[in-house]
Design a protein around this motif. Structure first.
Motif, PDB file in Angstrom:
ATOM      1  N   VAL A 211     -38.043 -92.818  24.425  1.00 45.36           N
ATOM      2  CA  VAL A 211     -36.781 -93.558  24.513  1.00 45.36           C
ATOM      3  C   VAL A 211     -36.934 -94.722  25.489  1.00 45.36           C
ATOM      4  O   VAL A 211     -36.471 -95.841  25.222  1.00 45.36           O
ATOM      5  CB  VAL A 211     -35.628 -92.624  24.944  1.00 45.36           C
ATOM      6  CG1 VAL A 211     -34.388 -93.437  25.337  1.00 45.36           C
ATOM      7  CG2 VAL A 211     -35.284 -91.652  23.829  1.00 45.36           C
ATOM      8  N   LYS A 212     -37.579 -94.463  26.611  1.00 42.68           N
ATOM      9  CA  LYS A 212     -37.798 -95.532  27.605  1.00 42.68           C
ATOM     10  C   LYS A 212     -38.619 -96.678  26.999  1.00 42.68           C
ATOM     11  O   LYS A 212     -38.315 -97.858  27.208  1.00 42.68           O
ATOM     12  CB  LYS A 212     -38.528 -94.950  28.826  1.00 42.68           C
ATOM     13  CG  LYS A 212     -38.712 -95.935  29.983  1.00 42.68           C
ATOM     14  CD  LYS A 212     -39.412 -95.262  31.155  1.00 42.68           C
ATOM     15  CE  LYS A 212     -39.657 -96.237  32.297  1.00 42.68           C
ATOM     16  NZ  LYS A 212     -38.427 -96.515  33.048  1.00 42.68           N
ATOM     17  N   LYS A 213     -39.653 -96.328  26.219  1.00 39.84           N
ATOM     18  CA  LYS A 213     -40.485 -97.355  25.584  1.00 39.84           C
ATOM     19  C   LYS A 213     -39.711 -98.148  24.539  1.00 39.84           C
ATOM     20  O   LYS A 213     -39.898 -99.351  24.376  1.00 39.84           O
ATOM     21  CB  LYS A 213     -41.708 -96.697  24.933  1.00 39.84           C
ATOM     22  CG  LYS A 213     -42.742 -96.195  25.917  1.00 39.84           C
ATOM     23  CD  LYS A 213     -43.918 -95.548  25.192  1.00 39.84           C
ATOM     24  CE  LYS A 213     -44.941 -95.012  26.182  1.00 39.84           C
ATOM     25  NZ  LYS A 213     -46.076 -94.335  25.496  1.00 39.84           N
ATOM     26  N   LYS A 214     -38.840 -97.463  23.807  1.00 41.76           N
ATOM     27  CA  LYS A 214     -38.104 -98.092  22.716  1.00 41.76           C
ATOM     28  C   LYS A 214     -36.849 -98.827  23.200  1.00 41.76           C
ATOM     29  O   LYS A 214     -36.232 -99.592  22.430  1.00 41.76           O
ATOM     30  CB  LYS A 214     -37.679 -97.020  21.694  1.00 41.76           C
ATOM     31  CG  LYS A 214     -38.829 -96.310  20.984  1.00 41.76           C
ATOM     32  CD  LYS A 214     -38.287 -95.153  20.130  1.00 41.76           C
ATOM     33  CE  LYS A 214     -39.388 -94.336  19.493  1.00 41.76           C
ATOM     34  NZ  LYS A 214     -40.056 -95.074  18.405  1.00 41.76           N
ATOM     35  N   PHE A 215     -36.459 -98.605  24.442  1.00 40.10           N
ATOM     36  CA  PHE A 215     -35.164 -99.080  24.930  1.00 40.10           C
ATOM     37  C   PHE A 215     -35.015-100.600  24.836  1.00 40.10           C
ATOM     38  O   PHE A 215     -33.923-101.110  24.589  1.00 40.10           O
ATOM     39  CB  PHE A 215     -34.939 -98.618  26.376  1.00 40.10           C
ATOM     40  CG  PHE A 215     -33.566 -98.924  26.906  1.00 40.10           C
ATOM     41  CD1 PHE A 215     -32.454 -98.249  26.425  1.00 40.10           C
ATOM     42  CD2 PHE A 215     -33.374 -99.891  27.888  1.00 40.10           C
ATOM     43  CE1 PHE A 215     -31.180 -98.527  26.910  1.00 40.10           C
ATOM     44  CE2 PHE A 215     -32.112-100.174  28.377  1.00 40.10           C
ATOM     45  CZ  PHE A 215     -31.005 -99.489  27.885  1.00 40.10           C
ATOM     46  N   GLY A 216     -36.110-101.319  25.007  1.00 42.31           N
ATOM     47  CA  GLY A 216     -36.034-102.779  24.975  1.00 42.31           C
ATOM     48  C   GLY A 216     -35.828-103.357  23.584  1.00 42.31           C
ATOM     49  O   GLY A 216     -35.338-104.482  23.441  1.00 42.31           O
ATOM     50  N   THR A 217     -36.188-102.594  22.556  1.00 42.31           N
ATOM     51  CA  THR A 217     -36.148-103.132  21.188  1.00 42.31           C
ATOM     52  C   THR A 217     -35.182-102.406  20.262  1.00 42.31           C
ATOM     53  O   THR A 217     -34.849-102.918  19.190  1.00 42.31           O
ATOM     54  CB  THR A 217     -37.552-103.080  20.555  1.00 42.31           C
ATOM     55  OG1 THR A 217     -38.038-101.726  20.581  1.00 42.31           O
ATOM     56  CG2 THR A 217     -38.531-103.968  21.330  1.00 42.31           C
ATOM     57  N   LYS A 218     -34.740-101.231  20.632  1.00 38.24           N
ATOM     58  CA  LYS A 218     -33.852-100.450  19.779  1.00 38.24           C
ATOM     59  C   LYS A 218     -32.437-100.403  20.368  1.00 38.24           C
ATOM     60  O   LYS A 218     -32.250-100.425  21.596  1.00 38.24           O
ATOM     61  CB  LYS A 218     -34.370 -99.018  19.622  1.00 38.24           C
ATOM     62  CG  LYS A 218     -35.749 -98.916  18.982  1.00 38.24           C
ATOM     63  CD  LYS A 218     -35.730 -99.303  17.514  1.00 38.24           C
ATOM     64  CE  LYS A 218     -37.097 -99.092  16.888  1.00 38.24           C
ATOM     65  NZ  LYS A 218     -37.106 -99.500  15.453  1.00 38.24           N
ATOM     66  N   SER A 219     -31.453-100.305  19.494  1.00 35.69           N
ATOM     67  CA  SER A 219     -30.068-100.183  19.951  1.00 35.69           C
ATOM     68  C   SER A 219     -29.806 -98.757  20.428  1.00 35.69           C
ATOM     69  O   SER A 219     -30.566 -97.827  20.128  1.00 35.69           O
ATOM     70  CB  SER A 219     -29.103-100.521  18.816  1.00 35.69           C
ATOM     71  OG  SER A 219     -29.126 -99.497  17.825  1.00 35.69           O
TER      72      SER A 219
END
Length: 282
Positions: A211-219
């Motif tokens: 989630v931390k990795k995806k946080f910048g690109t995912k809503s």
């Protein structure tokens, strides 16, 4: 190692320390100590002239009576573990009567909404119990600094608000989450996990890390859906909640805003054992 069971005895000892103007570090625990607790104690030892550790399973913060009954009780090994840090630690092991007197009931606190989010939704009255016991313990121990792990990040924010409400002089120190090699956040409840549950448990932290990795690109909505999928067909771990919340007020969000700090929170059941974790996202 100095172990006190009676309130009057530790109050007398604390009075002497205060008269000598000693700084007091305090680590409140419910026992079943692990390396996460020890990390708090070690920091307290480094930063204070005297250290007090309480070991008290507080009845008023359990909304589940079965959880209270099954909570691990390992006082002898706890004291041994503490003695390996320092033989000068003061340990307070009271009964409920020594803490609460004849009225073992919680005070109803207004923590400005912090108590209604996440854990508060699923554990009614829990934070009133936490606030009440800590008010009693702070009054008994008169600490300069009190140390809490960030695994219970919501509790940490509640404690800071409690100190503000009660106008206490103690400085509340938050300390990083201590993890097993698998990533599982250390908790006294981990001792109740069987082999199969332990083998499945790394999914919790792995999910938060992704989630931390995806946080910048995912809503936020996409992340919520993705987390639900990770646990959807898991026969061992059942997701109770996953929320992305603002650090400032712990309110869950549906969309991200600029210049706002967020944290992801999760609660999972392994059988009847409830595990929580969280991670800073930005």
């Amino acid at each position: 190692m100095h172990v006190y069971e009676k309130r009057r005895d530790i109050v007398s000892n604390v009075a002497t320390l205060l008269k000598e103007q000693k700084t007091i570090g305090f680590v409140p625990t419910m026992g079943a100590l692990h390396q996460g607790h020890i990390a708090l104690v070690e920091r307290a030892v480094k930063e204070n002239e005297e250290v007090i550790v309480s070991i008290f399973i507080n009845p008023t913060q359990f909304n589940n009576s079965e959880d209270l009954v099954n909570y691990p009780r390992t006082l002898e090994s706890d004291i041994t573990l503490l003695s390996q840090v320092s033989t000068n630690i003061i340990v307070f092991t009271p009964t409920p009567k020594e803490v609460y007197g004849d009225k073992m009931q919680s005070t109803n606190y207004n923590f400005e909404g912090l108590e209604n989010e996440m854990e508060g939704k699923f554990r009614p009255g829990h934070f009133n119990g936490v606030g009440t016991v800590l008010k009693h313990l702070f009054d008994i121990v008169s600490p300069t600094k009190a140390y809490f792990g960030e695994k219970d990040f919501q509790q940490l924010q509640i404690v800071k608000k409690l100190v503000e409400i009660e106008k206490m002089s103690v400085q509340v120190i938050g300390c990083p989450i201590f993890r097993e090699e698998s990533g599982l956040a250390l908790s006294s409840r981990n001792k109740r996990l069987d082999k199969e549950q332990l083998e499945a448990s790394p999914l919790i932290y792995n999910t938060l890390s992704q989630v931390k990795k995806k946080f910048g690109t995912k809503s936020v909505i996409e992340l919520n859906e993705w987390v639900s999928e990770q646990f959807k067909n898991n026969e061992i771990l059942k997701l109770e909640y996953f929320e992305i919340a603002k650090i400032s007020d712990l309110k869950s969000v549906k969309r991200k805003q600029k210049d706002t700090k967020y944290r992801a929170f999760i609660a999972v059941f392994a059988g009847k054992i409830r595990l929580i974790d969280n991670i800073a996202l930005n």
